[in-house]
Design an enzyme around this catalytic site. Structure first.
Site, PDB file in Angstrom:
ATOM      1  N   LYS A 152     -14.239 -70.752  52.761  1.00  0.00           N
ATOM      2  CA  LYS A 152     -13.073 -71.846  52.930  1.00  0.00           C
ATOM      3  C   LYS A 152     -11.789 -71.208  51.418  1.00  0.00           C
ATOM      4  O   LYS A 152     -10.897 -71.613  51.715  1.00  0.00           O
ATOM      5  CB  LYS A 152     -13.295 -72.800  52.633  1.00  0.00           C
ATOM      6  CG  LYS A 152     -13.922 -73.124  54.306  1.00  0.00           C
ATOM      7  CD  LYS A 152     -12.893 -72.604  55.505  1.00  0.00           C
ATOM      8  CE  LYS A 152     -12.934 -73.120  56.960  1.00  0.00           C
ATOM      9  NZ  LYS A 152     -12.452 -72.983  57.840  1.00  0.00           N
ATOM     10  N   TYR A 161     -20.002 -71.328  53.312  1.00  0.00           N
ATOM     11  CA  TYR A 161     -18.801 -72.540  53.817  1.00  0.00           C
ATOM     12  C   TYR A 161     -17.777 -71.757  53.347  1.00  0.00           C
ATOM     13  O   TYR A 161     -17.063 -71.992  52.912  1.00  0.00           O
ATOM     14  CB  TYR A 161     -19.343 -73.029  54.294  1.00  0.00           C
ATOM     15  CG  TYR A 161     -17.956 -73.782  55.465  1.00  0.00           C
ATOM     16  CD1 TYR A 161     -17.622 -73.961  56.288  1.00  0.00           C
ATOM     17  CD2 TYR A 161     -17.605 -75.324  54.806  1.00  0.00           C
ATOM     18  CE1 TYR A 161     -17.309 -74.493  56.951  1.00  0.00           C
ATOM     19  CE2 TYR A 161     -16.171 -76.025  55.076  1.00  0.00           C
ATOM     20  CZ  TYR A 161     -16.306 -75.363  56.426  1.00  0.00           C
ATOM     21  OH  TYR A 161     -15.842 -76.342  57.047  1.00  0.00           O
TER      22      TYR A 161
HETATM   23  P1  NDP Z   1     -15.889 -77.271  65.992  1.00  0.00           P
HETATM   24  O1  NDP Z   1     -17.537 -76.212  66.350  1.00  0.00           O
HETATM   25  O2  NDP Z   1     -15.947 -78.621  66.365  1.00  0.00           O
HETATM   26  O3  NDP Z   1     -15.244 -75.717  66.919  1.00  0.00           O
HETATM   27  C1  NDP Z   1     -15.372 -74.790  66.235  1.00  0.00           C
HETATM   28  C2  NDP Z   1     -13.880 -74.277  67.276  1.00  0.00           C
HETATM   29  O4  NDP Z   1     -14.119 -73.032  66.877  1.00  0.00           O
HETATM   30  C3  NDP Z   1     -14.994 -73.857  68.533  1.00  0.00           C
HETATM   31  O5  NDP Z   1     -13.500 -73.704  70.044  1.00  0.00           O
HETATM   32  C4  NDP Z   1     -15.856 -72.454  68.712  1.00  0.00           C
HETATM   33  O6  NDP Z   1     -15.655 -71.864  69.940  1.00  0.00           O
HETATM   34  C5  NDP Z   1     -14.519 -71.512  68.079  1.00  0.00           C
HETATM   35  N1  NDP Z   1     -15.451 -70.234  67.168  1.00  0.00           N
HETATM   36  C6  NDP Z   1     -16.520 -70.339  66.665  1.00  0.00           C
HETATM   37  N2  NDP Z   1     -16.340 -69.146  66.357  1.00  0.00           N
HETATM   38  C7  NDP Z   1     -14.749 -68.057  66.657  1.00  0.00           C
HETATM   39  C8  NDP Z   1     -15.067 -66.784  66.561  1.00  0.00           C
HETATM   40  N3  NDP Z   1     -16.080 -65.818  66.034  1.00  0.00           N
HETATM   41  N4  NDP Z   1     -13.969 -66.841  67.655  1.00  0.00           N
HETATM   42  C9  NDP Z   1     -13.678 -67.979  68.504  1.00  0.00           C
HETATM   43  N5  NDP Z   1     -13.235 -68.878  68.036  1.00  0.00           N
HETATM   44  C10 NDP Z   1     -14.945 -68.961  66.877  1.00  0.00           C
HETATM   45  O7  NDP Z   1     -15.049 -77.307  64.463  1.00  0.00           O
HETATM   46  P2  NDP Z   1     -14.453 -78.414  64.211  1.00  0.00           P
HETATM   47  O8  NDP Z   1     -12.713 -78.930  65.094  1.00  0.00           O
HETATM   48  O9  NDP Z   1     -14.254 -79.160  63.366  1.00  0.00           O
HETATM   49  O10 NDP Z   1     -14.020 -77.084  62.943  1.00  0.00           O
HETATM   50  C11 NDP Z   1     -12.191 -76.579  63.334  1.00  0.00           C
HETATM   51  C12 NDP Z   1     -12.014 -76.053  61.969  1.00  0.00           C
HETATM   52  O11 NDP Z   1     -11.727 -76.496  61.126  1.00  0.00           O
HETATM   53  C13 NDP Z   1     -12.850 -74.384  61.380  1.00  0.00           C
HETATM   54  O12 NDP Z   1     -12.365 -73.556  60.547  1.00  0.00           O
HETATM   55  C14 NDP Z   1     -13.431 -75.369  60.343  1.00  0.00           C
HETATM   56  O13 NDP Z   1     -14.671 -74.775  59.114  1.00  0.00           O
HETATM   57  C15 NDP Z   1     -12.623 -76.560  60.214  1.00  0.00           C
HETATM   58  N6  NDP Z   1     -12.658 -77.390  59.129  1.00  0.00           N
HETATM   59  C16 NDP Z   1     -13.466 -78.885  59.655  1.00  0.00           C
HETATM   60  C17 NDP Z   1     -13.795 -79.669  58.811  1.00  0.00           C
HETATM   61  C18 NDP Z   1     -14.563 -80.825  59.689  1.00  0.00           C
HETATM   62  O14 NDP Z   1     -14.570 -82.165  58.918  1.00  0.00           O
HETATM   63  N7  NDP Z   1     -14.625 -81.028  61.321  1.00  0.00           N
HETATM   64  C19 NDP Z   1     -13.492 -80.542  57.748  1.00  0.00           C
HETATM   65  C20 NDP Z   1     -13.251 -78.606  56.815  1.00  0.00           C
HETATM   66  C21 NDP Z   1     -12.453 -77.807  57.611  1.00  0.00           C
HETATM   67  P3  NDP Z   1     -16.441 -71.996  71.384  1.00  0.00           P
HETATM   68  O15 NDP Z   1     -15.725 -73.753  71.560  1.00  0.00           O
HETATM   69  O16 NDP Z   1     -16.268 -71.043  71.856  1.00  0.00           O
HETATM   70  O17 NDP Z   1     -17.928 -72.291  70.406  1.00  0.00           O
END
Ligand code: NDP
Length: 251
Positions: free
Chosen positions: A162, A158
């Site tokens: 990132k 991860y």
């Molecule tokens: P969630 O797990 O809540 O949501 C992830 C979203 O990404 C979902 O809508 C999922 O789709 C979608 N997704 C995953 N894989 C794919 C793919 N191959 N193609 C298209 N869509 C995809 O994650 P967060 O909202 O927490 O995170 C969002 C972003 O922020 C990520 O990049 C994460 O790494 C980053 N982030 C999050 C942090 C946190 O504390 N939450 C901290 C730092 C960064 P589906 O619903 O269909 O599964």
């Protein structure tokens, strides 16, 4: 005052979590929003969000499209340009984590994370710069993480994905600044979503909380506000930057 009136924005991975917050915020500010999700289980949530965004008076469309697939991103962006006319803002938000100590981290786990988190950013950026170059303007926002800056035991894949996003972001800013296309990254700390569900299990989150000067986890809206700033003219002189939105987290 609406900051994105009639702009066209793409948000990947927006059926839930941070992406959903971003799609909603951009639509509240007048942007037409095309967004993606990937799993069948999120189809209803995506349909509900599409309706919610349309109720704000903008055009909105949900696409089931795997951000890790170059071909699917190409098809998706072509369809967005055909349907919405152009792409002004692209938020590369889709991401996953498959945490494991390196001793136990399998090649498949490594590949999945790099493909979904890092190659996806290449896949999407490669497509959206075409309409942006034509329009001589655009804002690309890539979702990195504080883990990509600081590292974290058990999160090497991860963190690598990132950190890779940061290098990519800075390079694209250099390549496309002269075309008036800005490219920035956001590095969230711990934000309350499905991805960080473990923070609420037992006392798991307590150790992290002690390291956050603001004394709480972040909310999706706080990442959405930063995204809006970078997407709009409020951020018109920022490119190649990484904004840490982490409550001062020091891990
Ligand atoms: P969630 O797990 O809540 O949501 C992830 C979203 O990404 C979902 O809508 C999922 O789709 C979608 N997704 C995953 N894989 C794919 C793919 N191959 N193609 C298209 N869509 C995809 O994650 P967060 O909202 O927490 O995170 C969002 C972003 O922020 C990520 O990049 C994460 O790494 C980053 N982030 C999050 C942090 C946190 O504390 N939450 C901290 C730092 C960064 P589906 O619903 O269909 O599964």
């Amino acid at each position: 005052m609406k900051l994105l009136e009639n702009k066209v924005a793409i948000v990947t991975g927006a059926a839930r979590g941070i992406g959903e917050g971003i799609a909603t915020k951009l639509a509240e500010h007048g942007a037409h929003v095309a967004f993606t999700y990937v799993s069948e289980g999120s189809a209803q949530k995506a349909a509900d969000l599409e309706e919610k965004l349309k109720a704000l008076g903008v055009n909105a469309k949900a696409y089931r499209s795997n951000a890790g697939s170059f071909e699917e991103c190409e098809t998706f962006v072509n369809d967005v340009v055909k349907t919405f006319g152009t792409v002004d803002v692209c938020v590369n938000n889709a991401g996953i984590s498959k945490d494991n100590l390196l001793l136990r981290l399998s090649p498949d786990q490594w590949d999945d994370v790099i493909l979904t988190n890092l190659k996806s950013v290449y896949n999407m950026t490669k497509q959206v710069i075409r309409p942006m170059m034509k329009a001589k303007s655009g804002s690309i926002i890539n979702m990195s993480s504080i883990i990509g800056i600081k590292g974290n035991a058990g999160q090497s894949s991860y963190a690598a994905s990132k950190a890779g996003i940061i290098g990519f972001t800075k390079s694209i800013a250099l390549e496309l600044g002269s075309r008036n296309i800005r490219c920035n990254a956001i590095a969230p700390g711990f934000i309350e979503t499905d991805m960080t569900h473990y923070l609420k299990e037992g006392n798991a989150g307590d150790d992290f909380l002690k390291k956050i000067p603001l004394g709480r986890f972040g909310k999706t809206e706080e990442i959405a506000n930063t995204t809006l700033f970078l997407a709009s003219d409020m951020g018109s002189y920022l490119t190649g930057q990484v904004l840490s939105v982490c409550g001062g987290l020091n891990i």
